[in-house]
Design a protein around this motif. Structure first.
Motif, PDB file in Angstrom:
ATOM      1  N   GLN A  11       7.419   6.596   6.470  1.00 19.59           N
ATOM      2  CA  GLN A  11       6.670   5.440   6.975  1.00 19.59           C
ATOM      3  C   GLN A  11       7.209   4.137   6.402  1.00 19.59           C
ATOM      4  O   GLN A  11       7.341   3.144   7.119  1.00 19.59           O
ATOM      5  N   LEU A  12       7.532   4.129   5.125  1.00 17.99           N
ATOM      6  CA  LEU A  12       8.070   2.922   4.505  1.00 17.99           C
ATOM      7  C   LEU A  12       9.441   2.584   5.082  1.00 17.99           C
ATOM      8  O   LEU A  12       9.728   1.413   5.380  1.00 17.99           O
ATOM      9  N   ASN A  13      10.286   3.580   5.277  1.00 23.29           N
ATOM     10  CA  ASN A  13      11.596   3.353   5.897  1.00 23.29           C
ATOM     11  C   ASN A  13      11.448   2.804   7.313  1.00 23.29           C
ATOM     12  O   ASN A  13      12.196   1.910   7.722  1.00 23.29           O
ATOM     13  N   ASN A  14      10.493   3.335   8.077  1.00 21.56           N
ATOM     14  CA  ASN A  14      10.247   2.827   9.431  1.00 21.56           C
ATOM     15  C   ASN A  14       9.794   1.374   9.409  1.00 21.56           C
ATOM     16  O   ASN A  14      10.173   0.586  10.275  1.00 21.56           O
ATOM     17  N   HIS A  15       8.989   1.031   8.426  1.00 22.05           N
ATOM     18  CA  HIS A  15       8.531  -0.357   8.275  1.00 22.05           C
ATOM     19  C   HIS A  15       9.721  -1.292   8.068  1.00 22.05           C
ATOM     20  O   HIS A  15       9.819  -2.340   8.710  1.00 22.05           O
ATOM     21  N   PHE A  16      10.613  -0.897   7.165  1.00 16.30           N
ATOM     22  CA  PHE A  16      11.783  -1.726   6.886  1.00 16.30           C
ATOM     23  C   PHE A  16      12.733  -1.769   8.084  1.00 16.30           C
ATOM     24  O   PHE A  16      13.363  -2.799   8.332  1.00 16.30           O
ATOM     25  N   SER A  17      12.822  -0.686   8.814  1.00 20.46           N
ATOM     26  CA  SER A  17      13.658  -0.678  10.019  1.00 20.46           C
ATOM     27  C   SER A  17      13.135  -1.668  11.047  1.00 20.46           C
ATOM     28  O   SER A  17      13.913  -2.396  11.684  1.00 20.46           O
ATOM     29  N   ARG A  18      11.816  -1.697  11.240  1.00 19.70           N
ATOM     30  CA  ARG A  18      11.224  -2.662  12.177  1.00 19.70           C
ATOM     31  C   ARG A  18      11.465  -4.092  11.719  1.00 19.70           C
ATOM     32  O   ARG A  18      11.750  -4.974  12.530  1.00 19.70           O
ATOM     33  N   LEU A  19      11.368  -4.333  10.430  1.00 15.33           N
ATOM     34  CA  LEU A  19      11.648  -5.668   9.901  1.00 15.33           C
ATOM     35  C   LEU A  19      13.105  -6.045  10.140  1.00 15.33           C
ATOM     36  O   LEU A  19      13.408  -7.179  10.549  1.00 15.33           O
ATOM     37  N   ARG A  20      14.011  -5.103   9.902  1.00  9.73           N
ATOM     38  CA  ARG A  20      15.437  -5.352  10.101  1.00  9.73           C
ATOM     39  C   ARG A  20      15.731  -5.662  11.576  1.00  9.73           C
ATOM     40  O   ARG A  20      16.487  -6.575  11.885  1.00  9.73           O
ATOM     41  N   ILE A  21      15.102  -4.925  12.482  1.00 12.26           N
ATOM     42  CA  ILE A  21      15.281  -5.167  13.918  1.00 12.26           C
ATOM     43  C   ILE A  21      14.768  -6.566  14.278  1.00 12.26           C
ATOM     44  O   ILE A  21      15.426  -7.301  15.016  1.00 12.26           O
ATOM     45  N   ALA A  22      13.601  -6.926  13.760  1.00 16.81           N
ATOM     46  CA  ALA A  22      13.038  -8.246  14.054  1.00 16.81           C
ATOM     47  C   ALA A  22      13.932  -9.354  13.518  1.00 16.81           C
ATOM     48  O   ALA A  22      14.146 -10.355  14.208  1.00 16.81           O
ATOM     49  N   ILE A  23      14.509  -9.179  12.375  1.00 16.61           N
ATOM     50  CA  ILE A  23      15.394 -10.193  11.794  1.00 16.61           C
ATOM     51  C   ILE A  23      16.681 -10.285  12.601  1.00 16.61           C
ATOM     52  O   ILE A  23      17.136 -11.385  12.944  1.00 16.61           O
TER      53      ILE A  23
ATOM     54  N   ASN B  39       2.023  17.894  -2.002  1.00 14.54           N
ATOM     55  CA  ASN B  39       2.479  16.599  -2.482  1.00 14.54           C
ATOM     56  C   ASN B  39       3.875  16.258  -1.963  1.00 14.54           C
ATOM     57  O   ASN B  39       4.171  15.100  -1.684  1.00 14.54           O
ATOM     58  N   THR B  40       4.721  17.264  -1.825  1.00 17.54           N
ATOM     59  CA  THR B  40       6.065  17.036  -1.276  1.00 17.54           C
ATOM     60  C   THR B  40       5.978  16.547   0.162  1.00 17.54           C
ATOM     61  O   THR B  40       6.675  15.598   0.553  1.00 17.54           O
ATOM     62  N   ILE B  41       5.096  17.147   0.944  1.00 15.59           N
ATOM     63  CA  ILE B  41       4.897  16.711   2.332  1.00 15.59           C
ATOM     64  C   ILE B  41       4.354  15.286   2.358  1.00 15.59           C
ATOM     65  O   ILE B  41       4.818  14.447   3.141  1.00 15.59           O
ATOM     66  N   THR B  42       3.401  14.994   1.492  1.00 14.21           N
ATOM     67  CA  THR B  42       2.825  13.646   1.423  1.00 14.21           C
ATOM     68  C   THR B  42       3.885  12.620   1.062  1.00 14.21           C
ATOM     69  O   THR B  42       3.995  11.566   1.698  1.00 14.21           O
ATOM     70  N   PHE B  43       4.696  12.914   0.042  1.00  9.68           N
ATOM     71  CA  PHE B  43       5.741  11.986  -0.387  1.00  9.68           C
ATOM     72  C   PHE B  43       6.751  11.735   0.730  1.00  9.68           C
ATOM     73  O   PHE B  43       7.131  10.592   0.990  1.00  9.68           O
ATOM     74  N   ASN B  44       7.187  12.800   1.392  1.00  9.85           N
ATOM     75  CA  ASN B  44       8.149  12.653   2.483  1.00  9.85           C
ATOM     76  C   ASN B  44       7.576  11.831   3.631  1.00  9.85           C
ATOM     77  O   ASN B  44       8.276  11.000   4.219  1.00  9.85           O
TER      78      ASN B  44
ATOM     79  N   LEU C  99       0.825  -1.202   0.000  1.00 10.18           N
ATOM     80  CA  LEU C  99       0.000   0.000   0.000  1.00 10.18           C
ATOM     81  C   LEU C  99       0.863   1.258   0.000  1.00 10.18           C
ATOM     82  O   LEU C  99       0.618   2.192  -0.770  1.00 10.18           O
ATOM     83  N   LEU C 100       1.881   1.288   0.841  1.00  9.08           N
ATOM     84  CA  LEU C 100       2.776   2.448   0.881  1.00  9.08           C
ATOM     85  C   LEU C 100       3.513   2.622  -0.446  1.00  9.08           C
ATOM     86  O   LEU C 100       3.712   3.751  -0.912  1.00  9.08           O
TER      87      LEU C 100
END
Length: 132
Positions: A115-127, A105-110, A7-8
């Motif tokens: 949010q996507l980077n935070n998602h991957f960070s949580r996945l990396r921490i879990a791994i 749109n710039t604010i939305t994109f950022n 979705l992101l």
């Protein structure tokens, strides 16, 4: 988790395309007869989330899909807003509106990319914690 990442990613793609469309509108602000374009994604996403779209089930690979069945099918689309003109040269681009849309749109994109980077960070921490 996969649905949120998908979705992101879809929202980021739509935001990126919106940036391109706004830049094109701004570049053509003084072009006679130019009609501004916009990107539709939020309404498509809202219909998907609310289940408002009529969806068909395909039982064979040659069947034509009807409606949005999954988030993978929800795609942004560029629409031309040529119904009105506010100037004598029949151009309907308002530079103030476009600049405000670009900032929004710039604010939305950022926000989406954070949010996507935070998602991957949580996945990396879990791994990494799972290795211990």
């Amino acid at each position: 988790m996969y649905n949120q990442i998908n979705l992101l990613s879809k929202a980021l793609n739509a935001s990126w395309k919106r940036n391109e469309v706004i830049a094109n509108n701004i570049a053509n602000v003084n072009t006679p007869n130019f009609k501004r374009s916009d990107v539709e994604f939020e309404e498509i996403l809202k219909r998907y989330v609310n289940g408002d779209d009529l969806t068909g089930v395909t039982t064979h690979q040659n069947h034509i899909p009807i409606g949005v069945r999954s988030i993978a099918d929800a795609e942004h689309k560029v629409v031309n807003n040529g119904g009105f003109s506010t100037r004598r040269d029949k151009n309907n681009v308002d530079i103030d509106v476009e600049m405000a849309e670009l900032a929004k749109n710039t604010i939305t994109f950022n926000t989406l990319s954070t949010q996507l980077n935070n998602h991957f960070s949580r996945l990396r921490i879990a791994i990494n914690e799972g290795k211990r």
